[in-house]
Design an enzyme around this catalytic site. Structure first.
Site, PDB file in Angstrom:
ATOM      1  N   GLU A 178       0.686  -1.100   0.157  1.00 12.21           N
ATOM      2  CA  GLU A 178       0.022   0.089  -0.268  1.00 12.21           C
ATOM      3  C   GLU A 178       0.984   1.044   0.035  1.00 12.21           C
ATOM      4  O   GLU A 178       0.713   2.322   0.578  1.00 12.21           O
ATOM      5  CB  GLU A 178      -1.039   0.019   1.041  1.00 12.21           C
ATOM      6  CG  GLU A 178      -2.037  -1.160   1.209  1.00 12.21           C
ATOM      7  CD  GLU A 178      -2.885  -0.925   2.364  1.00 12.21           C
ATOM      8  OE1 GLU A 178      -4.189  -1.392   2.299  1.00 12.21           O
ATOM      9  OE2 GLU A 178      -2.564  -0.494   3.600  1.00 12.21           O
ATOM     10  N   GLU A 247      -7.233  -7.161  -1.268  1.00  9.85           N
ATOM     11  CA  GLU A 247      -7.606  -6.960  -0.079  1.00  9.85           C
ATOM     12  C   GLU A 247      -9.164  -6.856  -0.236  1.00  9.85           C
ATOM     13  O   GLU A 247      -9.593  -5.375  -0.497  1.00  9.85           O
ATOM     14  CB  GLU A 247      -7.315  -6.053   1.001  1.00  9.85           C
ATOM     15  CG  GLU A 247      -5.625  -6.249   1.344  1.00  9.85           C
ATOM     16  CD  GLU A 247      -5.198  -5.484   2.502  1.00  9.85           C
ATOM     17  OE1 GLU A 247      -5.974  -4.700   2.938  1.00  9.85           O
ATOM     18  OE2 GLU A 247      -3.943  -5.506   2.751  1.00  9.85           O
TER      19      GLU A 247
END
Length: 779
Positions: A178, A247
């Site tokens: 991320e 995710e």
């Protein structure tokens, strides 16, 4: 010599025969040349026990997952520089082999930054304390340490031949995590760093693709992927990169004082179906099993010990129904359509009002999705000559483009109602017997005696190296009788980032403070009495998890940042004495931890609950602290931090493997703020009742998770109303007695399966209304 050469050749050929070729094109991940629909679920090995792993992974497979995904937790494996720990539930290789033994694929997210609501995002605090250190940028010291750990993990996995290219289960690996969310804060150095990450990972030659999640500018050959609640509108940054979702948040994490997060089953299913409708081919649930933040692993700050995440498997490994079952049915449908989804030509029909149909067409046949993205309006459409009713915010799936096999808003899976039961161990006393030992703090309160001394207030991470939640700050202030600060109206003022603060003056506790979540910089001020001569000021700084997210989060302070003032007031005059550059002594931790009182056999003892159902300890009545079962740290507890009736639970997971099945078990509590242990008790958690509300032409499946169904409390076929626990008959009902039929078919059995049809339950004159069977059964 000829014989030896022949043996070596056979070994080489055998090894190569089992290797799997994992690659990709712009449509999908390919395995041995075949495009695949891949469904994965995150299970973090340190958030459960080794004994739980086989059952969790088996349930993943039974839920029709293809793969298990996990992070690798740097600070757990390298708590001290170059000293490694892969024991117990940190045995990464054992976890990966458990995945392999179940015949599943693995996705290894090495990071080594993980976020994950894990303490310090998975970074060891010693890394922060290295001279000149900056995280996640072109900092030589950081890159050297990151490369060292990443390389070590890769070599460990290679040694055990666990990459698919070696015949193992791992089909994908991840570097960084991320970073795209924060890269803008790092400027050009961030871009250079992410290129370095890609080059470093690629040089490790793992033989499977590398992914970077939330990284729109991921350098080739990295595959950029999406994280979030919805990823249907995500587009990869390269035409040769498939649409992947690493995710899909099945729920959310929980903060101390916060409510239990919940994401509806229907919404999770909608997000998945919509993703595959719009050309996605790889999807991972974060989390599939959340588990428990044992010991001090919870990050945040203020992340709770439970990491349940409202996942398809609950914290204890039970099926979270209907989420688990409804998603399994979706997985089965998607797998059945794998060839058309990965090889079919794609066309779309727009019906307006946010309703679209997507057709995947091959020479052998076609598969269709009808998506209604309108949040409030149901849709009735005519598609290819057939009428379909598509509820608001739902996707209908037609594997043959004719018959609706699945709709995300129509749940045909049971709801399991979990109940807690008192410990029924044989000869178990109704109350626990306790012994007490106070924490010895005289040396810090009265003498200010520490382990190190400096003329500066230091961040708690620097001094404690995160070896404890607790750090003592101590200083002695000599005040002359004529010192202008002395007087009747005096106070101590502290600028702090401690999550919890206790302040003492001359051995007297003058006050404490607990920060609100998110407001970690504050000024604490409390009246205090100072005397002429020596005055000992003792401050106990307590952390509740270190930050795990954000740009430059390593610089977020923790502890007594200062300044610290003695404030004197004489009429309208305020006198301030700054103590920030005084000689401060520091002591990490508490003596009870150092002396390992948690391994003592003297506190409360009890017998393990009978059976195999998960166990919890109810700590209602206590304040804040840490709990151990037979020397195993089950994590922080904080039942005193209740925001409202829906706030934090007082129950904490006790894995069965922590218990002695025969003989006594020992519970040790460190209680920080005081409480009453008389209400502490152990309970088991199991299915108390099950409900279902199944549409006609589907199959009702009821299960009490290994226990017999004892009674049918409610049953009606027609248009029943209400919810689980409050069902009621509707305006139309079938002629046959549904309760009697289900009693005959199900009572006394651990599970039963019945076709929901008028043939079974009789005609129901409901007109155009969809007919359903509503059932509530007692386990």
């Amino acid at each position: 010599m000829v014989s030896l050469s022949f043996i070596l050749c056979c070994v080489l050929v055998s090894s190569c025969a089992y290797a799997t070729i994992v690659s990709h094109d712009g449509r999908a991940i390919t395995i041995d040349g075949h495009r695949r629909v891949l469904l994965s679920g995150s299970i973090h090995y340190p958030r459960s026990t080794t004994e739980m792993w086989p059952d969790l992974i088996k349930k993943g497979k039974e839920g029709s997952l293809d793969a298990i995904e996990t992070y690798v937790f740097w600070n757990a494996h390298e708590p001290t520089r170059r000293q490694y720990d892969f024991s117990g539930n940190l045995d990464l290789i054992r976890f990966l082999k458990t995945i392999q033994n179940e015949g599943m694929y693995g996705v290894l997210r090495i990071g080594p930054y993980v976020c994950a609501e894990w303490n310090y995002g998975g970074f060891p605090v010693w890394l922060h304390n290295m001279p000149g250190m900056e995280f996640r940028t072109t900092n030589t010291a950081f890159m050297n340490e990151m490369q060292n750990f990443t390389t070590m993990i890769v070599e460990m996995v290679k040694k055990e031949k666990l990459f698919a290219s070696q015949g193992g289960p791992i089909i994908l690996a991840q570097i960084e995590n991320e970073y795209g969310n924060v890269i803008g804060s790092y400027g050009e150095a961030g871009k250079a760093y992410i290129q370095w990450c890609a080059n470093m990972a690629n040089s490790l030659d793992v033989g499977v693709p590398w992914i970077m999640c939330q990284q729109d500018d991921a350098p080739q050959p990295m595959l950029n992927t999406c994280n979030g609640y919805y990823c249907d509108n995500f587009s990869p940054n390269n035409p040769n990169t498939p649409k992947m979702w690493t995710e899909n948040w099945t729920g959310w994490y929980k903060n101390w004082g916060g409510k239990d997060p919940h994401r509806t089953t229907e919404d999770v299913a909608f997000a998945v179906a919509r993703f595959f409708q719009k050309e996605g081919t790889f999807q991972n649930y974060y989390m599939y099993h959340g588990g428990t933040n044992f010991d001090r692993t919870a990050g945040g700050p203020y992340i709770t010990t439970t990491y349940d995440y409202d996942a398809p498997l609950d914290e204890f490994g039970n099926l979270n129904q209907p989420k688990y079952g409804h998603l399994k049915q979706l997985h089965d449908v998607l797998h059945a359509m794998e060839k058309t989804l990965t090889y079919g030509n794609i066309s779309t029909v727009d019906f307006g009002n946010l309703v679209t149909a997507t057709v995947y067409q091959t020479e052998e046949g076609s598969s269709c999705f009808i998506g209604n993205v309108n949040e409030t309006s149901d849709a009735k459409i005519n598609f290819q000559g057939t009428s379909y009713d598509v509820p608001a915010w739902s996707v209908s799936i037609l594997p043959d483009c004719k018959t609706e096999t699945y709709n995300t808003a129509k749940i045909n899976t049971q709801t399991s109602v979990m109940v807690k039961k008192a410990n029924e161990a044989e000869n178990e006393p109704s109350t626990l017997k306790w012994s007490w030992r106070p924490e010895n703090i005289d040396s810090v309160l009265l003498k200010g005696k520490g382990e190190s001394t400096m003329r500066q207030l230091f961040d708690q991470k620097v001094v404690s190296n995160d070896e404890s939640d607790y750090l003592w700050y101590m200083t002695t202030v000599n005040l002359k009788e004529q010192d202008p600060v002395l007087g009747k109206n005096m106070s101590l003022r502290i600028n702090s980032t401690a999550h919890v603060l206790h302040a003492f003056v001359n051995g007297q506790h003058i006050g404490n403070y607990r920060v609100e979540n998110g407001k970690f910089h504050y000024v604490f001020e409390q009246d205090a009495k100072f005397n002429p001569g020596a005055n000992v000021i003792t401050l106990l700084s307590i952390t509740v998890g270190l930050p795990n997210y954000g740009a430059f989060f390593e610089n977020f302070s923790a502890g007594i940042t200062g300044p610290v003032f003695i404030i004197g007031r004489n009429g309208d005059e305020t006198i301030v004495k700054d103590l920030s550059t005084h000689k401060w002594s520091y002591k990490t931790g508490l003596s009870g931890f150092e002396n390992q009182l948690f391994s003592s056999e003297s506190p409360s003892t009890w017998s393990a609950p009978l059976g195999s159902e998960p166990v919890v300890v109810d700590l209602l009545g206590l304040g804040k602290g840490t709990a151990w079962i037979n020397g195993n740290n089950i994590g922080r507890y904080w039942p005193a931090f209740l925001s409202d009736i829906d706030g934090c639970s007082a129950e904490y997971h006790v894995p069965r493997s922590f218990l002695n099945s025969e003989g006594d078990n020992t519970l040790v509590l460190f209680e920080e703020i005081g409480g009453n242990p008389s209400l502490v008790n152990f309970q088991t958690i199991g299915v108390g009742s099950v409900c279902a509300n199944v549409y006609e032409k589907n199959v009702l499946e009821l299960s009490c998770n290994g226990k017999p169904i004892s009674a049918i409390k409610f049953a009606s076929f027609g248009n029943p109303g209400g919810d689980c626990g409050s069902f009621e008959k509707g305006t139309c009902e079938a002629s046959n007695n549904a309760a009697a039929i289900l009693t005959q078919e199900c009572v006394g059995k651990e599970k039963c399966s019945i076709d929901v049809s008028e043939d079974k339950f009789g005609a129901a004159e409901c007109g155009a209304l969809a007919k359903r069977l509503a059932v509530e059964a007692i386990c």
